[in-house]
Design a protein around this motif. Structure first.
Motif, PDB file in Angstrom:
ATOM      1  N   GLN A 303      32.236  47.257  28.212  1.00  0.00           N
ATOM      2  CA  GLN A 303      31.480  47.567  29.421  1.00  0.00           C
ATOM      3  C   GLN A 303      31.936  48.816  30.155  1.00  0.00           C
ATOM      4  OE1 GLN A 303      30.929  43.480  31.562  1.00  0.00           O
ATOM      5  NE2 GLN A 303      32.760  43.349  30.293  1.00  0.00           N
ATOM      6  N   GLY A 304      33.103  49.371  29.816  1.00  0.00           N
ATOM      7  CA  GLY A 304      33.680  50.459  30.590  1.00  0.00           C
ATOM      8  C   GLY A 304      34.839  49.943  31.430  1.00  0.00           C
ATOM      9  N   ALA A 305      35.692  50.856  31.869  1.00  0.00           N
ATOM     10  CA  ALA A 305      36.872  50.486  32.646  1.00  0.00           C
ATOM     11  C   ALA A 305      36.452  49.754  33.914  1.00  0.00           C
ATOM     12  CB  ALA A 305      37.679  51.730  32.991  1.00  0.00           C
ATOM     13  N   ASN A 306      37.196  48.719  34.252  1.00  0.00           N
ATOM     14  CA  ASN A 306      36.892  47.932  35.442  1.00  0.00           C
ATOM     15  C   ASN A 306      38.199  47.409  36.029  1.00  0.00           C
ATOM     16  OD1 ASN A 306      37.341  45.024  34.386  1.00  0.00           O
ATOM     17  ND2 ASN A 306      35.981  45.918  32.840  1.00  0.00           N
ATOM     18  N   PRO A 307      38.168  46.904  37.251  1.00  0.00           N
ATOM     19  CA  PRO A 307      39.435  46.547  37.913  1.00  0.00           C
ATOM     20  C   PRO A 307      40.263  45.511  37.179  1.00  0.00           C
ATOM     21  CG  PRO A 307      37.647  46.611  39.503  1.00  0.00           C
ATOM     22  CD  PRO A 307      37.019  46.756  38.153  1.00  0.00           C
ATOM     23  N   ILE A 308      39.623  44.598  36.448  1.00  0.00           N
ATOM     24  CA  ILE A 308      40.391  43.580  35.733  1.00  0.00           C
ATOM     25  C   ILE A 308      40.984  44.152  34.452  1.00  0.00           C
ATOM     26  CG2 ILE A 308      40.262  41.341  34.571  1.00  0.00           C
ATOM     27  CD1 ILE A 308      38.152  40.503  36.588  1.00  0.00           C
ATOM     28  N   SER A 309      40.177  44.859  33.680  1.00  0.00           N
ATOM     29  CA  SER A 309      40.693  45.435  32.433  1.00  0.00           C
ATOM     30  C   SER A 309      41.821  46.423  32.708  1.00  0.00           C
ATOM     31  CB  SER A 309      39.563  46.122  31.656  1.00  0.00           C
ATOM     32  OG  SER A 309      39.106  47.284  32.326  1.00  0.00           O
ATOM     33  N   GLY A 350      42.189  43.658  27.798  1.00  0.00           N
ATOM     34  CA  GLY A 350      41.743  44.894  28.424  1.00  0.00           C
ATOM     35  C   GLY A 350      40.605  45.551  27.678  1.00  0.00           C
ATOM     36  N   PHE A 351      40.824  45.861  26.403  1.00  0.00           N
ATOM     37  CA  PHE A 351      39.770  46.566  25.673  1.00  0.00           C
ATOM     38  C   PHE A 351      38.622  45.642  25.290  1.00  0.00           C
ATOM     39  CE2 PHE A 351      41.432  45.046  21.566  1.00  0.00           C
ATOM     40  CZ  PHE A 351      40.294  45.022  20.776  1.00  0.00           C
ATOM     41  N   GLY A 352      38.886  44.337  25.207  1.00  0.00           N
ATOM     42  CA  GLY A 352      37.809  43.413  24.887  1.00  0.00           C
ATOM     43  C   GLY A 352      36.736  43.365  25.952  1.00  0.00           C
ATOM     44  N   ASN A 353      37.078  43.834  27.160  1.00  0.00           N
ATOM     45  CA  ASN A 353      36.109  43.882  28.244  1.00  0.00           C
ATOM     46  C   ASN A 353      35.731  45.312  28.631  1.00  0.00           C
ATOM     47  OD1 ASN A 353      35.712  40.960  29.423  1.00  0.00           O
ATOM     48  ND2 ASN A 353      37.856  41.126  28.845  1.00  0.00           N
TER      49      ASN A 353
END
Length: 504
Positions: A303-309, A350-353
């Protein structure tokens, strides 16, 4: 300076505004420590997102529509990961897990090498102790091809297991995911779920059978993700299937199972972790991805970088840089071995999301084409092999030199983790600084190819490498600095492969 939050009467709008302020003005926090001074490394924010202006309908100011020429950007991200059990000796619990599930027919998936190791001994003992009925498929290929995947599917379909148990590295776990998928869709064509544009990219619209994954390498993070990769021989490139429903029900991460990895396998697996972390950390922000899905079932796993990943990816990056050299050099360094398995799992979340981008997109034709039949030293396999971790890391210096301009702060933070003094680095120099730091890290590990030339590639192979990369849309769409024009994209990829011939 943190911008102030404008108070808006509407409660929903106020909540969204507050979330954006928190997300893009503060570094991602450790979930267990709210004290901003707890960590020594500052993690810079993601690029600020300015919402696209919307055209207001004259008929009603309550409904707003984006212009037809501009697809809507994403506005949400989803967090998906397998349940994880981590601890030495936890493999012995798998029989109880299957008994608790009420499993009657278990397909145990492994490869010929792992089938002879302690991990499979532990699995067999645990299943036998609990009276679990099972069969073992041990013909998984390291770096699977479509032919080996089809063979595994043909084995699984008539057996009709109610649970799958994968014991091995990423190749085994990915193969088990595909066995599970195509057993649950017995009438599906093989390309139905394969990522577009190579396959049809259909969503997995129903739950699959439970899958327990027991990794025996510290690299792929496949025990956490809904991604399965294989080599499609006729296209001379890797592809795969990616959907949340493929992710294992449970990942059992037992450091005792990685103790038998040869040094070369530890290195290649660890380099995969390194690139998972770096790529997901530097991927475009999730709310810059287009188009927004018209149905949540179509929201991609990447999905692209996000606060959780960000939290998982950056922690995995720090751990890999600290512990991988130790794990390779000293097989009795149990702390390093354990921390690398944990780093692989965290990077998988991290990369899975968030997804990966150029290192992985470019790696698929590198490992698939292998023009001189290169066989990486230290791997006991009967066929030519460029290990996945090697194929992703070999382009990393060139890739991050290229992407740094898209977000100098994030690339600078990564360079600092490698030990670089970044206090006086200019923004325009960040790419070169990070590239040099990665190249030095690879050289210090030892026995790593100095660019794709060392794998047998020459400038004459670049066009084929580019054409093998272009179909990897699910990862290229997350690549910062890559232009959205096919001809210009070709030129950029061509330059990247040329720059990746050697690291210096």
């Amino acid at each position: 300076m943190t911008p102030s939050v404008r108070v808006i009467p509407n409660a929903a709008t106020r909540a969204v505004s507050l979330l954006r302020t928190i997300q893009y003005t503060h570094p991602p926090s450790c979930p267990c420590h709210s004290n901003p001074n707890h960590h020594h490394h500052h993690i810079p924010p993601a690029p600020t997102f300015t919402p696209r202006p919307l055209r207001t309908s004259g008929a009603s100011s309550a409904r707003r529509y984006a212009t037809p020429a501009e697809p809507l950007k994403e506005y949400a991200f989803e967090m998906a990961a397998s349940s994880i059990r981590f601890g030495p000796g936890s493999t012995q619990e798998v029989g109880l897990d299957l008994k608790n599930m009420g499993a009657n027919r278990v397909a145990v998936v492994t490869d010929p090498t792992v089938d002879r190791l302690v991990a499979m001994d532990q699995v067999r003992q645990s299943l036998d102790r609990e009276g679990i009925s099972y069969r073992v498929y041990n013909s998984t290929r390291v770096e699977p091809k479509d032919s080996s995947v089809r063979h595994a599917i043909d084995w699984a379909r008539p057996y009709a297991p109610d649970v799958f148990l994968a014991v091995g590295g990423g190749s085994v776990i990915d193969t088990a995911k595909l066995m599970n998928l195509y057993s649950c869709y017995p009438d599906a064509d093989f390309l139905d779920f394969v990522n577009a544009p190579i396959g049809r990219g259909l969503p997995v619209d129903k739950p699959l059978k439970p899958l327990i994954a027991v990794p025996t390498t510290a690299g792929t993070g496949s025990e956490t993700t809904g991604t399965a990769i294989f080599d499609l021989v006729e296209r001379r490139a890797k592809t795969g299937v990616a959907h949340r429903n493929l992710k294992p029900t449970l990942g059992i991460c037992d450091p005792l199972n990685t103790a038998t990895m040869p040094a070369a396998v530890k290195a290649a697996s660890g380099l995969d972790v390194l690139c998972h972390a770096l790529e997901s950390w530097t991927a475009i922000p999730y709310n810059q991805r287009v188009p927004r899905p018209n149905n949540p079932i179509n929201r991609p796993a990447y999905q692209g970088a996000n606060p959780i990943s960000d939290v998982f990816s950056f922690h995995a990056l720090r751990s890999t840089i600290k512990y991988l050299p130790r794990a390779i050099r000293n097989p009795d360094d149990h702390e390093a071995q354990s921390e690398m398995l944990l780093a692989a799992t965290l990077a998988g979340v991290g990369f899975g999301n968030a997804g990966v981008h150029l290192c992985h997109g470019m790696s698929y034709p590198i490992s698939g084409q292998n023009p001189t039949q290169y066989r990486h030293p230290g791997y006991d396999v009967p066929h030519p092999l460029i290990p996945h971790g090697v194929s992703v890391a070999v382009t990393a210096p060139a890739v991050f030199r290229f992407t740094a301009a898209s977000n100098p702060e994030r690339h600078l933070a990564a360079a600092e983790v490698f030990g670089v003094d970044v206090s006086r680095v200019r923004k325009e120099d960040v790419g070169a600084v990070l590239a040099d730091a990665i190249a030095k890290f690879l050289a210090d590990l030892g026995d790593q190819p100095n660019g794709i030339k060392a794998l047998g590639f020459t400038s004459a192979d670049v066009d084929a490498l580019v054409e093998g990369t272009l179909p990897q849309r699910r990862v290229l769409m997350l690549a910062p600095a890559l232009e959205d024009d096919v001809q210009r994209e070709r030129e950029q990829l061509r330059a990247l492969f040329e720059n990746a011939m050697t690291h210096h």
